[in-house]
Design a protein around this motif. Structure first.
Motif, PDB file in Angstrom:
ATOM      1  N   VAL A 430      32.694  44.155  40.284  1.00 18.74           N
ATOM      2  CA  VAL A 430      32.824  45.004  39.104  1.00 18.74           C
ATOM      3  C   VAL A 430      33.851  44.379  38.171  1.00 18.74           C
ATOM      4  CG1 VAL A 430      33.227  47.369  38.307  1.00 18.74           C
ATOM      5  CG2 VAL A 430      32.495  46.962  40.666  1.00 18.74           C
ATOM      6  N   PRO A 431      33.398  43.828  37.061  1.00 20.12           N
ATOM      7  CA  PRO A 431      34.329  43.175  36.143  1.00 20.12           C
ATOM      8  C   PRO A 431      35.370  44.174  35.616  1.00 20.12           C
ATOM      9  CG  PRO A 431      32.049  42.750  35.538  1.00 20.12           C
ATOM     10  CD  PRO A 431      32.025  43.800  36.580  1.00 20.12           C
ATOM     11  N   GLU A 432      36.530  43.643  35.331  1.00 22.93           N
ATOM     12  CA  GLU A 432      37.655  44.496  34.960  1.00 22.93           C
ATOM     13  C   GLU A 432      37.304  45.444  33.809  1.00 22.93           C
ATOM     14  OE1 GLU A 432      41.228  42.302  34.344  1.00 22.93           O
ATOM     15  OE2 GLU A 432      42.447  44.124  34.139  1.00 22.93           O
ATOM     16  N   SER A 433      36.589  44.883  32.849  1.00 22.11           N
ATOM     17  CA  SER A 433      36.297  45.652  31.641  1.00 22.11           C
ATOM     18  C   SER A 433      35.470  46.911  31.886  1.00 22.11           C
ATOM     19  CB  SER A 433      35.556  44.747  30.654  1.00 22.11           C
ATOM     20  OG  SER A 433      34.501  44.093  31.329  1.00 22.11           O
ATOM     21  N   ILE A 434      34.820  47.004  33.020  1.00 24.27           N
ATOM     22  CA  ILE A 434      34.000  48.209  33.252  1.00 24.27           C
ATOM     23  C   ILE A 434      34.515  49.029  34.437  1.00 24.27           C
ATOM     24  CG2 ILE A 434      31.955  47.115  32.230  1.00 24.27           C
ATOM     25  CD1 ILE A 434      30.757  46.980  35.082  1.00 24.27           C
ATOM     26  N   LEU A 445      25.531  49.452  34.207  1.00 26.80           N
ATOM     27  CA  LEU A 445      25.897  48.087  33.801  1.00 26.80           C
ATOM     28  C   LEU A 445      25.804  47.104  34.972  1.00 26.80           C
ATOM     29  CD1 LEU A 445      28.846  48.827  31.366  1.00 26.80           C
ATOM     30  CD2 LEU A 445      26.691  47.701  30.795  1.00 26.80           C
ATOM     31  N   LEU A 446      26.194  47.569  36.146  1.00 27.96           N
ATOM     32  CA  LEU A 446      26.148  46.669  37.319  1.00 27.96           C
ATOM     33  C   LEU A 446      24.737  46.167  37.589  1.00 27.96           C
ATOM     34  CD1 LEU A 446      28.581  48.253  39.942  1.00 27.96           C
ATOM     35  CD2 LEU A 446      28.787  46.035  38.798  1.00 27.96           C
ATOM     36  N   SER A 447      23.759  47.006  37.306  1.00 34.23           N
ATOM     37  CA  SER A 447      22.377  46.579  37.553  1.00 34.23           C
ATOM     38  C   SER A 447      22.038  45.352  36.719  1.00 34.23           C
ATOM     39  CB  SER A 447      21.404  47.724  37.272  1.00 34.23           C
ATOM     40  OG  SER A 447      21.318  47.928  35.878  1.00 34.23           O
ATOM     41  N   LYS A 448      22.784  45.191  35.599  1.00 32.32           N
ATOM     42  CA  LYS A 448      22.537  43.980  34.789  1.00 32.32           C
ATOM     43  C   LYS A 448      23.549  42.876  35.080  1.00 32.32           C
ATOM     44  CE  LYS A 448      20.540  46.743  31.147  1.00 32.32           C
ATOM     45  NZ  LYS A 448      20.944  47.592  30.025  1.00 32.32           N
ATOM     46  N   LYS A 471      17.009  51.856  46.969  1.00 32.84           N
ATOM     47  CA  LYS A 471      16.478  53.083  46.359  1.00 32.84           C
ATOM     48  C   LYS A 471      17.544  53.920  45.654  1.00 32.84           C
ATOM     49  CE  LYS A 471      16.195  55.092  51.035  1.00 32.84           C
ATOM     50  NZ  LYS A 471      16.854  53.979  51.769  1.00 32.84           N
ATOM     51  N   HIS A 472      18.799  53.791  46.103  1.00 37.15           N
ATOM     52  CA  HIS A 472      19.857  54.601  45.505  1.00 37.15           C
ATOM     53  C   HIS A 472      20.836  53.807  44.658  1.00 37.15           C
ATOM     54  CE1 HIS A 472      18.410  57.473  48.345  1.00 37.15           C
ATOM     55  NE2 HIS A 472      18.853  56.807  49.383  1.00 37.15           N
ATOM     56  N   ARG A 473      20.884  52.498  44.840  1.00 36.00           N
ATOM     57  CA  ARG A 473      22.003  51.729  44.301  1.00 36.00           C
ATOM     58  C   ARG A 473      21.532  50.618  43.367  1.00 36.00           C
ATOM     59  NH1 ARG A 473      22.458  52.503  49.897  1.00 36.00           N
ATOM     60  NH2 ARG A 473      24.229  53.809  50.505  1.00 36.00           N
ATOM     61  N   PRO A 474      22.321  50.341  42.336  1.00 32.81           N
ATOM     62  CA  PRO A 474      21.954  49.258  41.408  1.00 32.81           C
ATOM     63  C   PRO A 474      22.175  47.901  42.079  1.00 32.81           C
ATOM     64  CG  PRO A 474      24.146  50.052  40.890  1.00 32.81           C
ATOM     65  CD  PRO A 474      23.635  50.934  41.993  1.00 32.81           C
ATOM     66  N   ASN A 475      21.674  46.854  41.427  1.00 38.14           N
ATOM     67  CA  ASN A 475      21.751  45.497  41.961  1.00 38.14           C
ATOM     68  C   ASN A 475      23.104  45.161  42.579  1.00 38.14           C
ATOM     69  OD1 ASN A 475      19.195  44.277  41.513  1.00 38.14           O
ATOM     70  ND2 ASN A 475      19.602  44.260  39.306  1.00 38.14           N
ATOM     71  N   PHE A 476      23.059  44.718  43.823  1.00 28.97           N
ATOM     72  CA  PHE A 476      24.280  44.264  44.507  1.00 28.97           C
ATOM     73  C   PHE A 476      24.000  42.928  45.198  1.00 28.97           C
ATOM     74  CE2 PHE A 476      21.941  47.298  47.160  1.00 28.97           C
ATOM     75  CZ  PHE A 476      21.736  46.585  48.327  1.00 28.97           C
ATOM     76  N   PHE A 477      25.079  42.221  45.505  1.00 28.53           N
ATOM     77  CA  PHE A 477      24.927  40.963  46.237  1.00 28.53           C
ATOM     78  C   PHE A 477      24.722  41.237  47.709  1.00 28.53           C
ATOM     79  CE2 PHE A 477      27.359  39.406  42.531  1.00 28.53           C
ATOM     80  CZ  PHE A 477      26.459  38.439  42.104  1.00 28.53           C
ATOM     81  N   MET A 507      32.357  40.159  28.926  1.00 30.66           N
ATOM     82  CA  MET A 507      32.664  40.481  27.537  1.00 30.66           C
ATOM     83  C   MET A 507      31.395  40.374  26.702  1.00 30.66           C
ATOM     84  SD  MET A 507      35.556  41.516  27.656  1.00 30.66           S
ATOM     85  CE  MET A 507      35.665  41.827  25.892  1.00 30.66           C
ATOM     86  N   GLU A 508      30.790  39.241  26.845  1.00 24.33           N
ATOM     87  CA  GLU A 508      29.550  38.965  26.104  1.00 24.33           C
ATOM     88  C   GLU A 508      28.478  40.007  26.454  1.00 24.33           C
ATOM     89  OE1 GLU A 508      25.994  36.264  27.693  1.00 24.33           O
ATOM     90  OE2 GLU A 508      28.016  35.398  27.835  1.00 24.33           O
ATOM     91  N   HIS A 509      28.387  40.316  27.740  1.00 28.07           N
ATOM     92  CA  HIS A 509      27.375  41.253  28.182  1.00 28.07           C
ATOM     93  C   HIS A 509      27.625  42.657  27.618  1.00 28.07           C
ATOM     94  CE1 HIS A 509      24.355  43.028  30.662  1.00 28.07           C
ATOM     95  NE2 HIS A 509      25.219  43.979  30.985  1.00 28.07           N
ATOM     96  N   LEU A 510      28.904  43.045  27.639  1.00 21.90           N
ATOM     97  CA  LEU A 510      29.230  44.387  27.167  1.00 21.90           C
ATOM     98  C   LEU A 510      28.938  44.530  25.683  1.00 21.90           C
ATOM     99  CD1 LEU A 510      32.439  45.419  29.087  1.00 21.90           C
ATOM    100  CD2 LEU A 510      30.115  46.286  29.311  1.00 21.90           C
ATOM    101  N   GLU A 511      29.119  43.439  24.974  1.00 24.55           N
ATOM    102  CA  GLU A 511      28.805  43.476  23.535  1.00 24.55           C
ATOM    103  C   GLU A 511      27.336  43.813  23.311  1.00 24.55           C
ATOM    104  OE1 GLU A 511      30.316  39.769  21.987  1.00 24.55           O
ATOM    105  OE2 GLU A 511      32.290  40.367  22.737  1.00 24.55           O
ATOM    106  N   ILE A 512      26.502  43.205  24.165  1.00 23.60           N
ATOM    107  CA  ILE A 512      25.063  43.497  24.037  1.00 23.60           C
ATOM    108  C   ILE A 512      24.789  44.961  24.396  1.00 23.60           C
ATOM    109  CG2 ILE A 512      22.744  42.895  24.869  1.00 23.60           C
ATOM    110  CD1 ILE A 512      24.082  40.127  25.637  1.00 23.60           C
ATOM    111  N   ALA A 513      25.510  45.421  25.420  1.00 23.09           N
ATOM    112  CA  ALA A 513      25.189  46.756  25.953  1.00 23.09           C
ATOM    113  C   ALA A 513      25.512  47.899  24.980  1.00 23.09           C
ATOM    114  CB  ALA A 513      25.945  46.982  27.254  1.00 23.09           C
TER     115      ALA A 513
END
Lengths: 513, 513
Positions: A430-434, A445-448, A471-477, A507-513
């Motif tokens: 989980v990046p700091e910004s989120i 956001l994590l799913s992306k 089924k319950h959780r967004p994309n994880f490693f 940062m870049e991703h959040l800008e898109i979001a």
């Protein structure tokens, strides 16, 4: 490329200048194959060098531009062939690299690989004793050793090596059906009662696939609820069996999983076996991934109850680290494999041969010709002994504990299952910004974020780890620790690499979001 | 055994002293693998030496006494491992020996073998582009090349490499069923109309086996009459279809064979395709054995009409001589393989990856993990070019003509099919002492003579050829000419060897009779 000095002239030769076409050129044949081996050895050394990348990723269209894959009209000479191999090796993913964690089977065991070299050289077909004598006896010995680890007596069961765990599961379901309804083999399933099977909702999709192939139907392969981290709930199984019976189904097959694909969960085998016994159902244990734990006296308790199974899938090419393919299916009913698959093709499996034809395995296989998958396992097992495999597997578990601990104690990482019980460690970065967002925003956001990190990781080529959602959780490693080359430093490296990539990306991703 | 001088100390090391566990020992790793390769190269040279035997046969119980196959508690060192390999190689059948004629796949192509060495070294799983990039593109290229030879346009069909021809036939039948009755995939076959399939009485047993696995039932896989030498009679097929329809069956699948197992017969594909079109049935061509003829402009007419098939099995590990396993299944309906086998397991085949996921092949396979069987074929094909394969296959046909001629003109030999159309030559050896007997007496003795000669041949270990009976005829030899190492002298040798053995045996045998 090892064609120097005297080897220069070898490079101008063609395949037909070597054995078996040209018996004069013994020396040239030897030089070519030695050079080829040398070239592969160099690949192995490079793959084990952590300064080198795990992969040099290119999009399909780009890679197609870089490679010449066409089949030419005229032969290519030996030098051109080596050049071709060189190109291929340049772009292929180094699955034996110490930082390759992408698949359940990771790494390269050199003794198993050498075993494959020999297997290719002797090019044996496993269907009859007359052509595969030594390997047939070896297969019996290894199957007996594995059945002994399962907890079956030597005379209790039978087994066969299959091309992968999915086909092993198909063998098992087909055997179970024959056991309960032998007439289906000859008469088919039309006008038969509606058979149904049960498997956990976290089990491997090949169980559903087997139901499709067998004509049972994926809708009649009922998913059984699992607990939060993927273990089948035996009471849920029982309820579902009761419901199906009421609705007129004929339950015949239950699959329990020992080591699920995503979480590495172990279904409670004894609890499930109790239910199966109560209702007279066939218990199959898909231990494709977890079966190797039987080699560890310290951890084999996770498979406690496996000896009660009617059939078992166990892939030595997974936890044990044998090169692909090496899978086995075991059936705890002497002669059932034969009865299920036998087509009595006398023109191939003559009954009047000069030896005991019970050693011919062809008629108990779904295949006819069958690859020799046992030799490499046998050689590798000898190289380790029982003791060495125990050590190898316990070492993986230790590394998994180390990694879990590290994930738990590194800022920005969150465990999906805080108590992984095997070698799958599922987590988010989980990046700091989120980090301070509300859960639903964060998860969306994590799913992306996760696929973005993976994409960047592939672009950098430094390491590889898989991801998915459930089924319950967004994309994880999903980290897998099964690579014998991996050390603690490599695990640290992965964590740092994810942080480095994640930091930049977000940062870049959040800008898109 | 190549552990001399400096290699002595290598022999005392253990697998764990090498890569990937011990990075210090680069030199030792290299020396071990070079020694291992050298040892295999020696095997190849010995195998190609006609002074050496094809096999050193022992009864199972005897061989078990000679070999130590047990898995030890503690690891064995490198020298002991090589010793083990040495033991194994001593007793294994030399399938690449120029006088090995026992199986449809005979011989050892060194480039294909080298390709397998590389395949083992890179240890790639074929299910996704992200791990198998180069090999996925290569597989597409080779499948396109093969479809082009079949006569399909590149956009017409799809294909996949499968673990052997029997599994390829299973893929085909399953696809045909999905095509006609897509609901069976999810709902199963209970309460469905009674499906039925047709295949010639001389076809491979894997068609019946596929019917058993699919839940169609072996009794609903109707054998169609063949002519005297194994070619399906299209009018008999039509009659059987009409009869089945009258009886309430739903015919859906016809298998024609291009190269039968015993006689090497080619079913008349156009005649069969006409019947299939008339009744709207799926036409599968099992060209596992005969498919390679498509590479010969001179003989490809035997497969005329194959382009009209809906699906095709073609095993490059048979006529083309690729090392085991290398089989492919082709389906002339874009996306049908995917639709038939897809289980949409998002946890493995994520849809949000950083590349075009249509390159992932996992979801169109019945397997999940899948071995890389294409590389060795690709490398071998490059080493020959289209021209080289044409030459290789035409050369086999020439040798078959030579052998046929020789059998016809050698006293004591009788052809079973006087006009073999492919590389199977079926014949009896009739010892002088029984030549003048009445046919029924002679035939009754031949059923025992042939296995006796084979047994003695195995005991002598000089050559190997298969035998079987058929529905009308007593045990006869089935010669297969597919070994690239074989020359006319080797064929002469086989004939003389049979005469020598037959001569001695018969007197003794007749006394018993």
């Amino acid at each position: 490329m090892n064609f120097e000095a005297e080897e220069k002239k070898i490079g101008n030769l063609y395949a037909t200048d070597l054995l078996p076409q040209n018996l004069e050129n013994l020396d040239e044949t030897r030089l070519f194959l030695q050079g080829f081996a040398q070239f592969l050895i160099q690949y192995i050394q490079d793959e084990n060098n952590r300064d080198n990348k795990v992969l040099d990723f290119h999009q399909p269209s780009e890679l197609l531009r870089k490679l010449d894959l066409k089949i030419p009209e005229n032969p290519m000479n030996l030098s051109q062939l080596l050049q071709s191999c060189n190109e291929v090796l340049k772009y292929c993913v180094k699955t034996g690299h110490p930082r390759f964690f992408n698949q359940i089977p990771c790494g390269l065991d050199l003794i198993s690989m050498a075993g494959e070299w020999l297997t290719a050289t002797v090019n044996t077909n496993m269907f009859t004793y007359e052509v595969a004598s030594v390997f047939i006896l070896m297969e019996q010995e290894i199957l007996r050793t594995m059945m002994n680890l399962i907890g079956w007596t030597p005379h209790e069961g039978d087994g066969i090596f299959t091309p992968g765990g999915s086909i092993a599961n198909l063998y098992a379901m087909n055997s179970a059906r024959y056991y309960g309804f032998p007439q289906i083999k000859s008469s088919g399933m039309s006008f038969m009662p509606k058979l149904c099977a049960f498997t956990s909702e976290d089990s491997h999709y090949s169980i559903k696939s087997a139901a499709a192939v067998c004509g049972i139907g994926t809708d009649n392969c009922f998913p059984i609820k699992t607990d939060e981290y993927g273990r089948m709930i035996p009471s849920a199984l029982e309820q579902e069996i009761i419901r199906c019976k009421k609705e007129g189904f004929h339950p015949f097959f239950v699959c329990a999983t020992a080591g699920t694909t995503v979480y590495g969960a172990f279904d409670p085998l004894n609890g499930i076996a109790d239910v199966c016994e109560k209702y007279g159902l066939w218990l199959h244990v898909d231990a494709a991934w977890g079966g190797g734990l039987l080699l560890s006296p310290e951890y084999r308790h996770k498979l406690s109850g496996i000896e009660r199974a009617n059939s078992i899938t166990w892939d030595p090419h997974k936890l044990m680290g044998v090169t692909l393919q090496c899978s086995a299916c075991f059936i705890r009913h002497k002669d059932l494999l034969l009865k299920t698959n036998q087509m009595s093709a006398d023109y191939l499996f003559q009954q009047d041969k000069c030896y005991d034809v019970r050693y011919d395995t062809g008629d108990k296989a779904m295949q006819c010709g069958r690859r020799n998958d046992v030799f490499k396992l046998w050689l590798m097992w000898r190289s380790k002994g029982m003791e060495g495999f125990r050590h190898q597997i316990n070492r993986c578990i230790d590394l998994a504990k180390y990694f879990t601990n590290k994930i738990k104690n590194t800022k920005g990482f969150e465990m999906v299952d805080p108590h992984p019980e095997f070698l799958n460690i599922c987590f988010w970065y989980v990046p700091e910004s989120i980090r301070c967002l509300r859960p639903e925003e964060k998860y969306s956001l994590l799913s992306k974020v996760t696929p973005k990190i993976k994409a960047k990781m592939m672009e950098r080529g430094t390491t590889m780890v898989s991801y998915q959602q459930d089924k319950h959780r967004p994309n994880f490693f999903r980290m897998i620790i099964s690579n014998q080359a991996t050390t603690r430093d490599d695990l640290d490296f992965l964590i740092e690499e994810i942080i480095n990539i994640g930091k930049d990306l977000i940062m870049e991703h959040l800008e898109i979001a």
